[in-house]
Design a protein around this motif. Structure first.
Motif, short mmCIF file in Angstrom:
data_model
loop_
_atom_site.label_atom_id
_atom_site.label_comp_id
_atom_site.label_asym_id
_atom_site.label_seq_id
_atom_site.Cartn_x
_atom_site.Cartn_y
_atom_site.Cartn_z
N GLU A 10 5.96 1.00 1.73
CA GLU A 10 5.78 1.41 3.12
C GLU A 10 6.90 2.35 3.56
O GLU A 10 6.68 3.34 4.25
N HIS A 50 -3.80 3.23 0.64
CA HIS A 50 -2.89 3.74 1.66
C HIS A 50 -2.47 5.18 1.43
O HIS A 50 -1.43 5.61 1.96
N ASP A 53 -1.32 7.13 4.33
CA ASP A 53 -0.01 6.78 4.89
C ASP A 53 1.06 7.79 4.44
O ASP A 53 2.07 7.97 5.13
#
Length: 58
Positions: A10, A50, A53
């Motif tokens: 992340e 993701h 992202d």
């Protein structure tokens, strides 16, 4: 996937969005290379799920 691995991915996505690719790679590479075959599969799926992202605007 370990929480620390997810956090690193992340953070790498956040750094990439902020045009800090070298730092993103330095953040993600250690957890990716340390992963066993099962966690590697989870990482691969997380990256697929993701991908946006990493590319959306910060």
């Amino acid at each position: 996937m370990h929480n620390s691995t997810r956090h690193a991915l992340e953070r790498a996505a956040e750094l990439t969005r902020n045009h800090r690719l070298v730092e993103a790679m330095a953040t993600a590479e250690p957890v990716i290379t340390a992963a066993d075959e099962f966690e590697s599969a989870e990482i691969r799926q997380w990256l697929i799920d993701h991908a946006d992202d990493f590319t959306r605007e910060a």
